[in-house]
Design a protein around this motif. Structure first.
Motif, PDB file in Angstrom:
ATOM      1  N   GLU A   1      13.987  -7.025   0.751  1.00 55.20           N
ATOM      2  CA  GLU A   1      14.919  -8.029   0.246  1.00 55.20           C
ATOM      3  C   GLU A   1      15.036  -9.185   1.243  1.00 55.20           C
ATOM      4  N   GLY A   2      14.909 -10.390   0.746  1.00 54.64           N
ATOM      5  CA  GLY A   2      15.031 -11.586   1.569  1.00 54.64           C
ATOM      6  C   GLY A   2      13.728 -12.041   2.204  1.00 54.64           C
ATOM      7  N   SER A   3      12.693 -11.231   2.128  1.00 51.27           N
ATOM      8  CA  SER A   3      11.421 -11.601   2.734  1.00 51.27           C
ATOM      9  C   SER A   3      10.595 -12.474   1.793  1.00 51.27           C
ATOM     10  N   LYS A   4       9.914 -13.441   2.374  1.00 50.42           N
ATOM     11  CA  LYS A   4       9.019 -14.304   1.605  1.00 50.42           C
ATOM     12  C   LYS A   4       7.558 -13.906   1.809  1.00 50.42           C
ATOM     13  N   LEU A   5       7.312 -12.941   2.699  1.00 50.62           N
ATOM     14  CA  LEU A   5       5.949 -12.511   2.980  1.00 50.62           C
ATOM     15  C   LEU A   5       5.400 -11.696   1.808  1.00 50.62           C
ATOM     16  N   PRO A   6       4.096 -11.660   1.656  1.00 48.93           N
ATOM     17  CA  PRO A   6       3.500 -10.910   0.544  1.00 48.93           C
ATOM     18  C   PRO A   6       3.864  -9.425   0.578  1.00 48.93           C
ATOM     19  N   ILE A   7       3.987  -8.845  -0.585  1.00 43.96           N
ATOM     20  CA  ILE A   7       4.281  -7.416  -0.697  1.00 43.96           C
ATOM     21  C   ILE A   7       3.136  -6.590  -0.129  1.00 43.96           C
ATOM     22  N   SER A   8       1.933  -7.110  -0.172  1.00 45.07           N
ATOM     23  CA  SER A   8       0.784  -6.387   0.387  1.00 45.07           C
ATOM     24  C   SER A   8       1.002  -6.076   1.872  1.00 45.07           C
ATOM     25  N   TYR A   9       1.740  -6.912   2.578  1.00 41.00           N
ATOM     26  CA  TYR A   9       2.020  -6.669   3.997  1.00 41.00           C
ATOM     27  C   TYR A   9       2.810  -5.374   4.185  1.00 41.00           C
ATOM     28  N   PHE A  10       3.670  -5.045   3.226  1.00 40.12           N
ATOM     29  CA  PHE A  10       4.444  -3.810   3.275  1.00 40.12           C
ATOM     30  C   PHE A  10       3.500  -2.606   3.303  1.00 40.12           C
ATOM     31  N   PHE A  11       2.492  -2.633   2.438  1.00 36.58           N
ATOM     32  CA  PHE A  11       1.561  -1.511   2.368  1.00 36.58           C
ATOM     33  C   PHE A  11       0.619  -1.470   3.562  1.00 36.58           C
ATOM     34  N   ILE A  12       0.288  -2.630   4.084  1.00 30.56           N
ATOM     35  CA  ILE A  12      -0.531  -2.671   5.300  1.00 30.56           C
ATOM     36  C   ILE A  12       0.265  -2.050   6.450  1.00 30.56           C
ATOM     37  N   ALA A  13       1.533  -2.437   6.591  1.00 29.26           N
ATOM     38  CA  ALA A  13       2.386  -1.867   7.639  1.00 29.26           C
ATOM     39  C   ALA A  13       2.552  -0.367   7.435  1.00 29.26           C
ATOM     40  N   TRP A  14       2.803   0.037   6.212  1.00 30.14           N
ATOM     41  CA  TRP A  14       3.016   1.453   5.899  1.00 30.14           C
ATOM     42  C   TRP A  14       1.780   2.272   6.270  1.00 30.14           C
ATOM     43  N   SER A  15       0.605   1.786   5.882  1.00 32.79           N
ATOM     44  CA  SER A  15      -0.618   2.530   6.187  1.00 32.79           C
ATOM     45  C   SER A  15      -0.866   2.593   7.693  1.00 32.79           C
ATOM     46  N   LEU A  16      -0.588   1.501   8.402  1.00 27.57           N
ATOM     47  CA  LEU A  16      -0.754   1.501   9.862  1.00 27.57           C
ATOM     48  C   LEU A  16       0.224   2.462  10.528  1.00 27.57           C
ATOM     49  N   LEU A  17       1.450   2.499  10.050  1.00 22.64           N
ATOM     50  CA  LEU A  17       2.440   3.415  10.608  1.00 22.64           C
ATOM     51  C   LEU A  17       2.029   4.864  10.384  1.00 22.64           C
ATOM     52  N   LEU A  18       1.508   5.176   9.219  1.00 20.14           N
ATOM     53  CA  LEU A  18       1.053   6.534   8.945  1.00 20.14           C
ATOM     54  C   LEU A  18      -0.163   6.887   9.793  1.00 20.14           C
ATOM     55  N   LYS A  19      -1.090   5.968   9.858  1.00 18.93           N
ATOM     56  CA  LYS A  19      -2.338   6.191  10.588  1.00 18.93           C
ATOM     57  C   LYS A  19      -2.087   6.371  12.084  1.00 18.93           C
ATOM     58  N   ASN A  20      -1.086   5.670  12.617  1.00 20.34           N
ATOM     59  CA  ASN A  20      -0.817   5.670  14.059  1.00 20.34           C
ATOM     60  C   ASN A  20       0.457   6.415  14.431  1.00 20.34           C
ATOM     61  N   ASN A  21       0.848   7.387  13.597  1.00 17.27           N
ATOM     62  CA  ASN A  21       2.003   8.238  13.882  1.00 17.27           C
ATOM     63  C   ASN A  21       3.273   7.431  14.172  1.00 17.27           C
ATOM     64  N   ASN A  22       3.593   6.527  13.277  1.00 18.21           N
ATOM     65  CA  ASN A  22       4.795   5.684  13.336  1.00 18.21           C
ATOM     66  C   ASN A  22       4.793   4.671  14.479  1.00 18.21           C
ATOM     67  N   ARG A  23       3.625   4.375  15.018  1.00 20.86           N
ATOM     68  CA  ARG A  23       3.531   3.365  16.083  1.00 20.86           C
ATOM     69  C   ARG A  23       2.494   2.331  15.688  1.00 20.86           C
ATOM     70  N   VAL A  24       2.893   1.084  15.720  1.00 18.12           N
ATOM     71  CA  VAL A  24       1.950  -0.002  15.475  1.00 18.12           C
ATOM     72  C   VAL A  24       2.442  -1.227  16.240  1.00 18.12           C
ATOM     73  N   THR A  25       1.506  -1.951  16.806  1.00 14.19           N
ATOM     74  CA  THR A  25       1.878  -3.151  17.553  1.00 14.19           C
ATOM     75  C   THR A  25       1.861  -4.350  16.624  1.00 14.19           C
ATOM     76  N   ILE A  26       2.589  -5.358  17.011  1.00 11.01           N
ATOM     77  CA  ILE A  26       2.607  -6.595  16.235  1.00 11.01           C
ATOM     78  C   ILE A  26       1.220  -7.229  16.233  1.00 11.01           C
TER      79      ILE A  26
END
Length: 142
Positions: free
Chosen positions: A67-92
């Protein structure tokens, strides 16, 4: 997660990401902000959910971590997959590399928000939900 899944390419298409996020919203349930009713239907022409009872409309992002974000929804899934792949750790830096987004600041805020949201979730539930909503869109290496 299966080894043959190409996680980094799950959502290069925003249309697929929107469909998967819509599926996630339906799975989690939508409560009307006006009357509290939980039965909704999708208005394709408006790209919103509409309450079956009072006809109040809810956007796809409303009431979610996005809510309130203007970034693409695809970024949510990219972040989610990175968090899963890296055990809840991902760098900016990794997130920026995967999204190919030019600006650091909006990505930092976005990733921080998503990480905070997922800290409260159980990793196995996150993985199960991810696989369920992304399964129709995933590609595999044969």
């Amino acid at each position: 997660m299966t080894q043959n899944t190409t996680w980094n390419n799950v959502f290069t298409d925003e249309k697929n990401a929107i469909e998967a996020f819509k599926k996630l919203r339906i799975k989690e349930g939508i409560a009307c902000k006006k009357c509290g009713h939980t039965k909704h239907y999708w208005l394709a022409g408006k790209s919103q959910f509409q309450c079956h009872s009072c006809k109040f409309r809810t956007t796809l992002r409303s009431g979610t971590v996005l809510e309130g974000s203007k970034l693409p929804i695809s970024y949510f899934f990219i972040a989610w997959s990175l968090l899963l792949k890296n055990n809840n750790r991902v760098t900016i830096e990794e997130f920026q590399k995967q999204t190919q987004h030019k600006y650091y600041e909006p990505l930092w805020e976005y990733l921080h928000k998503i990480k905070s949201h997922f800290k409260s979730e159980e990793l196995s539930k996150m993985e199960g939900d991810f696989i369920e909503v992304t399964n129709p869109f995933r590609t595999t290496n044969n």
